[in-house]
Scaffold this active site. Sequence first.
Site, PDB file in Angstrom:
ATOM      1  N   MET A 110      -3.702  -1.047   1.174  1.00  0.00           N
ATOM      2  CA  MET A 110      -2.471  -0.338   0.832  1.00  0.00           C
ATOM      3  C   MET A 110      -2.819   0.785  -0.138  1.00  0.00           C
ATOM      4  SD  MET A 110      -0.368  -3.162  -1.361  1.00  0.00           S
ATOM      5  CE  MET A 110      -1.104  -4.159  -2.641  1.00  0.00           C
TER       6      MET A 110
ATOM      7  N   TYR B 204      -3.403  -5.240 -12.079  1.00  0.00           N
ATOM      8  CA  TYR B 204      -3.019  -4.607 -10.813  1.00  0.00           C
ATOM      9  C   TYR B 204      -1.904  -5.347 -10.091  1.00  0.00           C
ATOM     10  CZ  TYR B 204      -6.681  -7.515  -8.405  1.00  0.00           C
ATOM     11  OH  TYR B 204      -7.465  -8.525  -7.922  1.00  0.00           O
ATOM     12  N   GLU B 205      -1.389  -4.701  -9.032  1.00  0.00           N
ATOM     13  CA  GLU B 205      -0.178  -5.153  -8.320  1.00  0.00           C
ATOM     14  C   GLU B 205       1.032  -5.224  -9.240  1.00  0.00           C
ATOM     15  OE1 GLU B 205      -0.479  -4.860  -5.374  1.00  0.00           O
ATOM     16  OE2 GLU B 205      -2.658  -4.931  -5.293  1.00  0.00           O
ATOM     17  N   GLY B 206       1.125  -4.279 -10.145  1.00  0.00           N
ATOM     18  CA  GLY B 206       2.196  -4.266 -11.134  1.00  0.00           C
ATOM     19  C   GLY B 206       1.762  -5.063 -12.333  1.00  0.00           C
TER      20      GLY B 206
END
Length: 598
Positions: free
Chosen positions: A165, A442-444
């Site tokens: 992504m 990461y990933e928010g």
Amino acid sequence: MPSYTPPLRDMQFVLHEVLHVTDELKQMPKHVDMDADTIAAVLEEGGKFASEVIFPLNQVGDQQGCTLNRDTHEVKTPDGFKAAYDQYVQGGWPALSADPEYGGQGLPVVVNQCFYEMLNSANQAWTMYPGLTHGAYEALHAHGTDAQKALYLPKLTSGEWTGTMCLTEPHCGTDLGLLRTKAEPQADGTYRITGNKIFISAGEHDMVSNIVHLVLARLPDAPAGSKGISLFVVPKFHIHADGSVGERNGIYCGGLEHKMGIHGNATCQMVLDGAVGTLVGQPNKGLAAMFVMMNAARVGVGMQSLGLTEVAYQNAVAYAKDRIQSRSLTGAKDPSKPADSILVHPDVRKMLLTARAYAEGGRALALHCALLIDRELNHPDETVRAESAEQVALLTPIVKAFITDNAWTATSSCMQVFGGHGFIREWGMEQYVRDARINMIYEGTNTIQSLDLLGRKVLGNQGASLKKFGRHIAELVAETQGDEDMAEFINPLAKLGQQMTQFTGEIGYKAMENADEVGAAAVDYLRVAGHLVFGYFWARMAQVALQKIAEGNRDPFYQAKLQTARFYFAKLFPETASLILTARAGSAVLMETEAVFV
């Protein structure tokens, strides 16, 4: 050298004695034939792959890292990574929980999550390659056109291709509304995409023949901000009508990030130079479509940290048993030796029990969420599907942030058990600490997860979703009322459940006057909510253990579970009291500090 043994016994305990997964799965026509023996067989083989194939590559990957050929833009992964991936594909593991329509085996998500925990314990950096692929599969499965599904999903399901992504850009961070990557429509219905992406895990590597990138970009007439983002699928190589790989597309790796950890995974700066892609979903609705992959990734990151917590604990407890140093404060425990095992020291046990409690509590929560996802996707009752989806949304930020915060504490504690040896590379412990640190980012970031939990998932519906989880606690409290053996677990849990109602209301009331109150309280609030959820599962696990012991079961597993539960409620759960105090302290001591930053 570190070692790893898949925790199959504890997985079976959570699956069958706490969650009763086969009873749950039999309510879903898709999984009506799933039984405990099948699950056990799959996990035993999955554990062998994790421990025997990719675990030996963990330190190799950390030491070698990935290398970029700047002339060809190709990335070489560490020695053994590609061969292990080929073995992974040959074993059919990428297809485990994928849709049979596209070549998948259709097993429950909850089984796949157990497998991924073991993969992450064995080698987080390697596991990110197939892990991101599974997320890309989910996004296309949910939002792709029939043509996109037919083209991409069989290859992603088989593992022949991998996925990524491509979200953020150098100036964006988490604020994807700022992204500048452009998508120009073409006469043939495709788009030419131009821009730069950073921090793209597994963005380029040598393990497969093609990489499928999901890319966020703006159409020429897109509105500003997050409402103007569209999602595109952009393959590394163009694909011919017959599905074969063609010439190179205009997307390539312009640089590799030099990172603190997860060296074996290629974290890429991706350049899109007129790359050809096709639109996924509706124009300007790309962020909503990508959230399928992002939410899957957030649960996946929680599984990464759960895996690291487990493997760090295993190695630390083995070391503590063998390492002799000093005597017990209450007198020599092994007079035949010049010193006692460090396991006799209370603080060593505290560090080990912290890691164990966080691993076993995290496993129960993660598998509960996976079972909820199975219900959301497959239960015949629409109401059950909707309620399951609501609970997954509530618990996802807790899985991501609470488990990853705990893993940072746990891996650091386990390294501490080794003393100076923990700081030495050959023992492997310092790698677990370094690898665990990224999972909080990461990933928010975990602060973003905290804001999501408090602002959207709790205050956003006046606490309705949280109250529904609270009903599980209330049912457990009512069920165990009068059980003196359960009092040490139920009483603090019930008290915190009552406090949460007032605590949440106070923050919500203050936030109506000043929105910064949410930001000031959110991180503390999430940890309180995390302990509430962990406390519930630890109480349930203690209940099962007590029942087995009362029935005369002499398996030491149940005594160990009960002792860990007692430690959790005595030493970790009380953190909630100080967290509530600091959350109630408000935003003024943070925001009225201009003189500090002059």
